[in-house]
Design an enzyme around this catalytic site. Structure first.
Site, PDB file in Angstrom:
ATOM      1  N   SER A 256       0.828  -1.203   0.000  1.00  0.00           N
ATOM      2  CA  SER A 256       0.000   0.000   0.000  1.00  0.00           C
ATOM      3  C   SER A 256       0.868   1.260   0.000  1.00  0.00           C
ATOM      4  O   SER A 256       0.383   2.357  -0.245  1.00  0.00           O
ATOM      5  CB  SER A 256      -0.911  -0.002   1.221  1.00  0.00           C
ATOM      6  N   CYS A 257       2.145   1.113   0.300  1.00  0.00           N
ATOM      7  CA  CYS A 257       3.055   2.261   0.317  1.00  0.00           C
ATOM      8  C   CYS A 257       3.313   2.784  -1.097  1.00  0.00           C
ATOM      9  O   CYS A 257       3.040   2.114  -2.078  1.00  0.00           O
ATOM     10  CB  CYS A 257       4.400   1.874   0.925  1.00  0.00           C
TER      11      CYS A 257
END
Lengths: 163, 221
Positions: free
Chosen positions: A28-29
């Protein structure tokens, strides 16, 4: 000699050419690169979350999109970049798991919010986003080369992308 | 180290996750022990072979170091995820190497799928792994649920085959929302099969907001 820097979670690394900046296993980064190809400097930020809502003191400004973008720009200018020449490339912001029908699991969609906020911040600072590979449900590894200002994006089971 | 008596009935705020005492971590470790014991039994019955488990761990880890902690962040793993929400809420993960996942599929699917399309085989394998993951993770939670006498309804499980770093990213971001440390309580299951020893890491990841309730239900807060 080209140095290779691994940009860990929440980190910001800026460097002069020749250099390779990498971030491994982005879920998700976001791996955000901002660079000036005339002054030949580039910086990468490994963003974890969209906003620092509480305005808390954070050890790493690179943790949040809304603090990472200004800090990255500031560091690049200190290294000789000209703000009007800055350009950005980014990859990441995937949603690794999806669970149907649960609002409280909305943190699973944190990647989407990371993308939105990063884009908004770039817009706010007037930095053109020239290429991106974001969203979806697969993790990515990114490598940015100051030789050609290209970001290589690797996804398991897919062909390598060049941004 | 804090003693339970010193804390009294003071509620723990979630930004105090980093202040969990070694005593509290011991209690959480014991909880993992009980949950994982039940999970190991369930997996053992399902596979018809002996399943052992490692000594459980419960530790506080900096969110910035999480993804490099276990193996290379680019290592390909298979992970089954589910979320539980009751009086206590949190996430559970079962992470295993891709080879382990494949081996489990081979053990459980006795039929030769040779004439099927690869896509269909992958789908069958995934739905099988999700189901095994569901059994393992739910058995884990059932034991805890019985121990603290509180229902822990779970979501439908989800599966991913991806880089370890990308999976653990989720946890880093999740615990990152409330602070800079994550609580990782986990153990390793080992299946003694004919050739290899397989298993995977089972992780219990309580929501920071639920920790005080969990600890008080366990009688230590």
């Amino acid at each position: 000699m080209t140095s290779v820097y691994h940009v860990g979670m929440g980190d910001i690394v800026v460097a002069k050419h020749p250099v390779v900046l990498t971030s491994l296993g982005l879920g998700s980064c976001i791996g955000l690169v901002i660079y000036d190809d005339i002054a030949k400097v580039a910086g990468m930020s490994h963003i974890m979350l969209p906003n620092n809502h509480e305005g808390k003191d954070v050890k790493k400004l690179g943790k949040y999109a809304d603090t990472a973008v200004p800090k990255l720009i500031e560091d690049l200018i200190a290294l000789g970049a000209l703000k009007s020449r800055l350009k950005a490339k980014m990859a990441g912001g995937a949603q690794m798991f999806s669970v149907p029908g649960k609002n409280s699991a909305s943190f699973l969609a944190i990647g989407e919010r990371n993308i939105e906020t990063t884009k908004k911040m770039l817009e706010q600072y007037g930095i053109p986003l020239v290429a991106s590979d974001v969203g979806g449900n697969k993790g990515r590894s990114v490598e940015f080369y100051t030789d050609n200002w290209i970001m290589i994006v690797k996804v398991i089971g897919s062909e390598v992308k060049k941004l | 180290m804090w003693l339970a008596s010193e804390i009294g009935d003071r509620k723990m705020e979630y930004d105090e996750l980093g202040k969990l005492s070694p005593f509290h971590l011991d209690v959480i470790r014991e909880t993992v022990n009980i949950g994982a014991g039940n999970a190991a039994t369930a997996l053992s019955q399902l596979l018809g072979s002996v399943v052992t488990m490692d000594v459980p761990k419960a530790e506080l880890v900096s969110i910035y170091e999480l993804t490099d902690r276990y193996a290379s962040p680019t290592e390909l793993v298979c992970a089954v995820y589910l979320r539980f929400e009751g009086e206590i809420s949190g996430n559970m993960l079962w992470i295993m190497s891709e080879e382990t996942a494949q081996e489990l599929v081979n053990i459980l699917i006795k039929k030769d799928l040779g004439d099927m399309l690869q896509d269909q085989i992958d789908q069958i394998a995934d739905s099988l792994l999700v189901e095994v993951g569901n059994i393992v993770l739910s058995s884990f939670l059932n034991a805890i649920s019985a121990m603290i006498n509180c229902a822990l309804p779970v979501t439908v499980p989800a599966i991913a085959h991806d880089m370890l770093g990308a999976i653990l990213d989720l946890l880093a971001a999740y615990y990152g929302m409330t602070g800079e440390v994550a609580i990782i309580s986990e153990t390793k299951l080992c299946v003694a099969s004919n050739k290899n020893s397989l298993g995977g890491h089972v992780m219990l990841l309580p929501d920071p907001q639920s920790l005080s309730t969990l600890l008080s239900k366990l009688g230590v807060l």
